[in-house]
Design an enzyme around this catalytic site. Structure first.
Site, mmCIF file in Angstrom:
data_model
loop_
_atom_site.group_PDB
_atom_site.id
_atom_site.type_symbol
_atom_site.label_atom_id
_atom_site.label_comp_id
_atom_site.label_asym_id
_atom_site.label_seq_id
_atom_site.Cartn_x
_atom_site.Cartn_y
_atom_site.Cartn_z
ATOM 1 N N GLY A 114 16.480 3.502 19.516
ATOM 2 C CA GLY A 114 16.231 4.854 19.986
ATOM 3 C C GLY A 114 15.325 4.827 21.189
ATOM 4 O O GLY A 114 14.883 3.772 21.647
ATOM 5 N N GLY A 115 15.032 6.052 21.699
ATOM 6 C CA GLY A 115 14.193 6.125 22.873
ATOM 7 C C GLY A 115 12.785 5.613 22.630
ATOM 8 O O GLY A 115 12.114 5.148 23.543
ATOM 9 N N ALA A 116 12.327 5.671 21.358
ATOM 10 C CA ALA A 116 10.962 5.243 21.062
ATOM 11 C C ALA A 116 10.852 3.754 20.819
ATOM 12 O O ALA A 116 9.765 3.198 20.864
ATOM 13 C CB ALA A 116 10.439 6.005 19.846
ATOM 14 N N GLY A 117 11.951 3.076 20.537
ATOM 15 C CA GLY A 117 11.876 1.654 20.277
ATOM 16 C C GLY A 117 13.038 1.162 19.438
ATOM 17 O O GLY A 117 13.939 1.920 19.074
ATOM 18 N N ASP A 131 8.791 15.669 15.817
ATOM 19 C CA ASP A 131 10.148 15.133 15.969
ATOM 20 C C ASP A 131 10.869 15.168 14.625
ATOM 21 O O ASP A 131 11.493 14.189 14.217
ATOM 22 C CB ASP A 131 10.103 13.711 16.522
ATOM 23 N N ILE A 137 18.553 -2.703 13.058
ATOM 24 C CA ILE A 137 19.188 -1.654 12.243
ATOM 25 C C ILE A 137 19.132 -0.297 12.921
ATOM 26 O O ILE A 137 19.633 0.697 12.392
ATOM 27 C CB ILE A 137 18.530 -1.563 10.844
ATOM 28 N N GLY A 138 18.527 -0.234 14.095
ATOM 29 C CA GLY A 138 18.490 1.039 14.802
ATOM 30 C C GLY A 138 17.832 0.909 16.159
ATOM 31 O O GLY A 138 16.935 0.089 16.359
ATOM 32 N N VAL A 185 14.342 -0.873 15.941
ATOM 33 C CA VAL A 185 13.934 -1.075 14.552
ATOM 34 C C VAL A 185 14.687 -2.274 13.975
ATOM 35 O O VAL A 185 15.911 -2.379 14.116
ATOM 36 C CB VAL A 185 14.200 0.180 13.694
ATOM 37 N N LYS A 209 9.281 -1.619 13.585
ATOM 38 C CA LYS A 209 9.602 -0.824 14.766
ATOM 39 C C LYS A 209 8.831 -1.376 15.955
ATOM 40 O O LYS A 209 7.600 -1.407 15.955
ATOM 41 C CB LYS A 209 9.249 0.644 14.550
#
Length: 986
Positions: A703-706, A818, A700-701, A708, A722
């Site tokens: 990003g740079g952090a991981g 953030d 569902i998502g 999801v 996540k």
């Protein structure tokens, strides 16, 4: 009856008694073992002795002469616990039960009501939820202390406590209780402590509480939103030593009857809507040490009779509408340590004897209309830490004695009429981190010796300072911002400036500096902004400048620079603003890299530069004829082009094949790894259930952090998973420690971390799933048109409350780092929850000092200026980011990109837009008509409250102030957003 019968009777009676004793003893042991079974100790040895039948020697356990358990005192033993077992009710001789800070969750078992003898019950700092069971209070007639602070209890405040005639201490704060405070609480005549702060209470504060004649401490503020004001009947609480009603929407005037509380040592009424004048009757508070009336709507003058408050150590009056002078008696208060009266309408001089008591530590009277000279004895006792007098009309010299005040950490005297020279000692103070003296009439030279080891900011802009910049400037190892612009400095820029390895902002513009730009400037690796414009600098632009990897602003305009623009500058990916105009530069303007986004005006006033990319310079034409490789039509150039394309295609094929092989290898390895799950509450699913959801169709998502995933767990529970990489397969001990702390966060506006799963290569964070996605998706995606103003405003308030909890109620303080619209998740009813703590920082310094990061983290468009400049963060960095989110809510625009313009973020866009409209139609940039020019056009199709939008805009612009010290705290933001003006729709 014969002797034998008597002996038999005695034998059977003794046997029965022994059986009863054994039964009682075994039940105590059984209850303790049940309690241990649901607790997971953070220290493996904490409960290690709870393992045999000698339970009276267990740690934290006390027994009476009959070997019955009378006390269990095990605070802060566990990281997380399950439900409190009902078997706890078997301990029927228990007098003390202390289970604070153990992570228990679920509802309280009604069996606690069987603890008839209990005197002390402390279940604070856990996760207990649901309504408070009536049976508990009804079954404990001897209860003296009930501490349930900081849990998740909800519903109305329990009425059953009114029947406890021995109850001295009742703390129900930090929960989710709602509704009104029961009038019946006045019947608990034995109460000495009542804490109801930090809930969601409403209605009026009951005047009946004024009958609690033994009450010593009363806490009713924070997150409660009352109607009306402070009951005058509180003047009858003559035993009261502390009254805290801060931040709870109180209105009306301060009752004069409070002056009868002769034992009161602390009165906190800050962040409300109190109006009228400060009652002179408060002079009767002869024991008062702390008085905080800040952030209200108080008017009138400071009462002269306050001269009788000889015990006063703290006086906070800032952000009101007070007028008149600061009375002379303020200087005579023998114990005064803190005086903060900034942002009022105070006039006249500061009392000349201020500071003579030798105890003054903090003085802030900025943004008033004060005049006169700066008192010379402010640091008489050598304790003064903060001196802030900016934006007044002080004149005369800065007292030389301030340069000898070794305790000073911050000096802000800007925007006054001060003259004379700057005391040289100000640049040698061992603890000072800021000297801000801008916008005065100061003259003289900088001292030849500087050695302030902590000095991080020097601001001397817009004065009459002259002479050279001394080489000693390089001996300030902590210096991060140096602003000497708009003065009369002359001579060359000393090469020692290259020794300032922490320097992030350098502004020497508008002086008479000569000579070349020192190449040593490139050693200042932290530089993000350099302005040397409007001087008489000569020579070439040093190529070494290109080594500044995080530089985003470079201004060398209006000098006498010559030579070519170094082509290396086009490789500076961080550079977003370049101004080389009005020099003597020659040759070609580089056409690649960052130079593609720079405006032609950046190079104006250099007649020998080629400013039109489509027109070849004479030197370029000559080289074209001599070198066929540079000729676009050359066959050789074309063949090289096709060769390059072929190589790129081949490389792409190999890369794609490698990616598939790597993915396949990773999937095979993933299935063979062991996973370990740590839960922060009771979870009805397993590790296998979680890992089984890591499929592409559940994403569902990203990003740079991981990545999801949405995970459907057994029982119909959805969680957000996540996945974070553990680089190099190394175990991150800090990750485990910090994520456990985050797991203890409980707030209605923060997404709950339910637990985490640790594997060899990845960590999986388990969050509660939010059905409506993120605020960013809703605002900027296809759903954006359906977000009405009322919903946007509520989201703003709720998100602010979540951040306020992190900054003001967590220990240590948690910085999010953030904050952005994509990290504000929306539940089923669009309630806001702050999420994603992947960059969170725990601020260990209890004094609230900023901390220096090793690199910039966060999202472009949301990063506070001082963070980008200095890599230092504190709570105000989050406040800036939240201000950007408010602007998103108002304008409906993304923080960067779109139609804002190249290199322009939303803050700069609204500043320019509102300034242009204000100049066109008149009025201020925060007036209703001007703000309407930046409101989301999708809101214009329906009615929206113009005053409400203007109010949120004002709060947003306060949050995004350039200087962090000028921004409000999140607690102040919550108050301002929770108390909007009466609004009218347009």
């Amino acid at each position: 009856m014969t002797t034998i019968h008597l002996l038999l009777l005695f034998f059977f009676f003794s046997l029965s008694l022994l059986r009863s004793i054994l039964t009682d003893h075994s039940s105590d042991l059984y209850a303790l073992m049940k309690l241990k079974s649901v607790m997971t100790a953070s220290n493996v040895s904490a409960l290690s002795d709870w393992s045999d039948v000698t339970y009276c020697s267990f740690s934290g356990v006390t027994c009476d002469a009959d070997a019955r358990v009378t006390s269990i005192d095990v605070p802060s033993v566990t990281l997380h616990g399950g439900y409190l077992p009902p078997e706890i009710g078997l301990l029927d001789r228990l007098l003390n039960l202390t289970l604070s800070s153990n992570g228990f969750s679920g509802v309280l078992p009604p069996e606690l009501g069987r603890l008839y003898s209990l005197r002390f019950l402390n279940i604070s700092n856990n996760f207990f939820s649901g309504a408070f069971p009536p049976a508990i209070a009804l079954g404990m007639p001897f209860l003296e202390v009930m501490d349930a602070y900081n849990n998740n209890f909800s519903g109305g405040l329990p009425l059953e406590f009114t029947g406890l005639r021995r109850l001295r201490h009742l703390h129900l704060g930090g929960n989710f209780f709602s509704g009104e405070i029961p009038q019946e609480y006045a019947e608990i005549e034995s109460l000495e402590y009542l804490g109801l702060n930090g809930n969601g209470l409403s209605g009026r504060v009951p005047a009946s509480l004024g009958r609690l004649s033994k009450l010593q401490q009363l806490y009713l503020g924070y997150f409660n939103t009352y109607n009306g004001g402070i009951p005058p009947e509180f003047g009858s609480l003559t035993a009261l030593t502390r009254l805290d009603m801060g931040s709870c929407n109180l209105s009306g005037s301060i009752p004069a009857s409070l002056g009868r509380l002769s034992n009161l040592d602390s009165l906190f009424l800050q962040v409300n809507r109190l109006s009228g004048s400060i009652p002179s009757e408060l002079s009767g508070l002869r024991s008062l040490k702390s008085l905080d009336l800040s952030i209200n709507e108080l008017t009138g003058e400071i009462p002269l009779v306050f001269a009788d408050l000889n015990e006063l150590t703290l006086l906070n009056l800032f952000r009101n509408h007070l007028t008149g002078p600061i009375p002379p008696f303020i200087a005579d208060l023998p114990n005064l340590e803190v005086l903060q009266a900034w942002e009022n309408n105070l006039t006249m001089d500061l009392p000349p004897g201020l500071g003579k008591n030798g105890r003054l530590t903090k003085l802030d009277v900025s943004i008033n209309h004060l005049t006169g000279t700066v008192p010379r004895d402010l640091c008489e006792g050598g304790r003064l830490e903060t001196l802030i007098l900016m934006e007044n009309a002080f004149f005369g010299p800065i007292p030389d004695r301030l340069g000898e005040c070794m305790s000073l950490t911050r000096v802000r005297l800007g925007k006054n009429f001060l003259n004379g020279s700057v005391p040289s000692g100000l640049f040698n103070l061992p603890l000072a981190d800021m000297v801000e003296l801008n916008d005065n009439y100061l003259s003289g030279e900088l001292p030849p010796d500087m050695s302030g080891d902590s000095l991080g900011m020097i601001v001397l802009s817009n004065n009459w300072m002259s002479g050279p910049i001394p080489p000693a400037i390089g001996r300030l190892p902590a210096l991060q911002s140096l602003s000497l612009d708009s003065n009369r400095f002359s001579g060359e820029i000393p090469p020692e400036i290259g020794d300032l390895t922490q320097l992030s902002k350098l502004n020497l513009s508008g002086n008479g500096l000569t000579g070349e730009i020192p190449s040593e400037l490139a050693r200042c690796a932290s530089l993000s902004s350099v302005d040397l414009s409007r001087n008489a600098l000569s020579g070439v632009i040093p190529r070494q400048v290109s080594r500044l990897k995080i530089l985003n602003t470079l201004n060398f305009s209006s000098n006498r620079l010559s030579g070519e623009i170094p082509p290396e500058l086009q490789r500076m990916q961080s550079l977003t603003l370049l101004d080389l105009s009005y020099n003597n530069l020659s040759g070609e303007i580089p056409t690649g890299g960052q130079f593609l986004v720079f405006n032609v005006s950046s190079f104006a006033g250099n007649p020998s530069l080629c400013v039109a990319p489509h027109i070849l310079c004479s030197s370029q034409k000559t080289r074209s004829r001599q070198n066929p490789d540079t000729n676009p039509s050359s066959p050789f150039n074309s063949s090289k082009f096709f060769l390059t394309v072929g190589l790129l295609i081949g490389f792409a094929v190999v890369l794609t094949f490698s990616a598939f092989k790597t993915k396949d290898l990773w999937q095979r390895r993933l299935k063979s790894k062991a996973w370990k799950m740590t839960a922060f509450q009771r979870l009805d699913f397993t590790v296998e259930d979680v890992v089984g959801c890591l499929r592409d169709d559940n994403v569902i998502g990203r990003g740079g952090a991981g990545t999801v995933y949405r995970g459907a767990m057994p029982g119909g529970v959805d969680v957000a998973i996540k996945k974070l990489s553990r680089w190099g397969g190394q175990s991150d001990r800090g990750f485990s420690a910090e994520v456990r702390t985050l797991g203890r966060i409980r707030h209605r506006n923060i997404v709950r971390l339910m637990g985490y799963v640790a594997g060899r290569d990845h960590n999986l964070l388990l969050y509660e799933y939010m059905a409506n996605g993120s605020l960013g998706e809703v605002l900027h995606g296809p759903k954006g048109g359906y977000v009405k103003w009322e919903c946007r405003y509520r989201i703003a308030v709720e998100a602010a409350r979540g951040l306020c909890y992190l900054h003001h109620d967590c220990h240590p303080v948690i910085l999010h780092r953030d904050v952005k619209s994509n990290n504000i998740l929306l539940g089923p009813d669009f309630e806001a929850h702050v999420s994603d703590f992947g960059l969170a920082k725990f601020l260990r310094d209890s004094g609230g000092a900023s901390e220096c990061m090793s690199s910039i983290a966060g999202s472009y468009g949301y990063i506070a200026p001082e963070y980008a400049y200095t890599l230092r963060v504190d709570e105000k960095s989050d406040v800036y980011s939240f201000g950007v989110v408010l602007l998103e809510l108002i304008t409906g625009r993304r923080p960067v990109g779109g139609d804002l313009g190249e290199g322009v973020d939303i803050v700069r866009w609204v500043q320019k837009k509102t300034a242009d409209v204000a100049a066109e139609i008149g009025g201020t940039t925060e007036s209703v008509a001007v703000v309407a020019s930046v409101v989301d056009p999708r809101l214009l199709s329906s009615e929206y409250p113009a005053e409400g939008a203007a109010h949120m805009f004002r709060v947003a612009m306060m949050c995004v102030e350039e200087k962090s010290v000028c921004r409000p705290t999140m607690r102040e933001v919550v108050h301002m957003l929770s108390n909007p003006p009466s609004v009218s729709a347009v």
